[in-house]
Scaffold this active site. Structure first.
Site, PDB file in Angstrom:
ATOM      1  CG  ASP A 144      -4.809  -4.642   3.811  1.00  0.00           C
ATOM      2  OD1 ASP A 144      -4.912  -5.652   3.074  1.00  0.00           O
ATOM      3  OD2 ASP A 144      -5.197  -3.512   3.489  1.00  0.00           O
ATOM      4  CG  ASP A 170      -4.567 -15.667  -0.938  1.00  0.00           C
ATOM      5  OD1 ASP A 170      -4.171 -15.636  -2.127  1.00  0.00           O
ATOM      6  OD2 ASP A 170      -5.565 -16.313  -0.577  1.00  0.00           O
TER       7      ASP A 170
END
Length: 237
Positions: A144, A170
């Protein structure tokens, strides 16, 4: 105070936030039905702009002609704030604070409606390569943090009018309005790829995180958001 407003035009409260078309529609409704209600932005004595729910009713004389208009309003600042919060909650990625997939779809749809297919623009689809290995090796907290750093660096590569969205774990999408040359889009894509590599190297994960990019043009590569994203995905390099 009463002396500040009695005998004066309601225009002293106007924050000049609504266009002329707004008032034209308001007066049309008033003249047709004798009543209008809606949200407007006005200002306080201090000059502070705030939203209000305004109701206007026409008063008629014995001959059936309009003699006065009565307006009443409620301050709906808290309502608008809550609505804005909920809108951001639904359309914003909580991690990076970028638009999410739903927010991007709404923006693309609005943009296409505005352009009406007459002016091209582009999107860049960015997919991070090997990012899953970061999560699997170092944990989701580290993953993260890396995503936040990457999103910040990607924003630095964009023009003021461009938009960055995170539509998957992503996956990012950049919207490039006012596009005149494909080469401009390709230059931005290259800068973004270098930015991803720079962040990954400085983060020192020992995992080679890079990115693949796909470029799609509107309207030739898609007439709606779904088609445009699919086309950009297919053109990944």
């Amino acid at each position: 105070k009463k002396e500040d407003v009695v005998g004066k035009s309601p225009a002293i409260l106007s924050a000049k936030q609504q266009p002329a078309e707004f008032y034209a529609a308001m007066w049309k409704e008033l003249l047709l039905s004798g009543r209008w209600q809606g949200e407007v932005w006005n200002k306080r004595k201090s000059g502070e702009v705030f939203p209000e729910m305004l109701s206007i009713d026409a008063l008629y004389d014995e001959a059936g002609c309009v003699s006065h208009y009565i307006g009443a309003f409620d301050d709906i600042s808290s309502v608008v704030e809550k609505r804005q919060f909920l809108t951001e909650l639904v359309n914003q990625d909580p991690l990076t604070k970028l638009l999410n997939r739903r927010g991007l779809d709404i923006q693309l749809h609005a943009f296409m409606q505005d352009k009406q297919g007459t002016q091209p623009f582009a999107i860049i689809y960015i997919d991070l390569d090997n990012f899953k290995l970061v999560n699997d090796t170092f944990g989701h907290e580290q993953g993260d943090n890396l995503l936040i750093m990457i999103s910040e660096q990607l924003l630095l590569q964009l023009r003021e009018q461009d938009t960055l969205a995170r539509i998957g774990g992503d996956e990012f999408v950049i919207v490039l309005p006012t596009l005149t040359k494909l080469s401009v889009c390709q230059e931005i894509a290259l800068r973004c790829q270098k930015a991803v590599e720079f962040v990954a190297q400085s983060y020192k994960t020992a995992i080679s995180v890079s990115s693949s990019c796909g470029i799609a043009l509107y309207p030739e590569d898609g007439k709606n958001a779904k088609e445009l994203l699919a086309s950009a995905d297919e053109k990944m390099y």
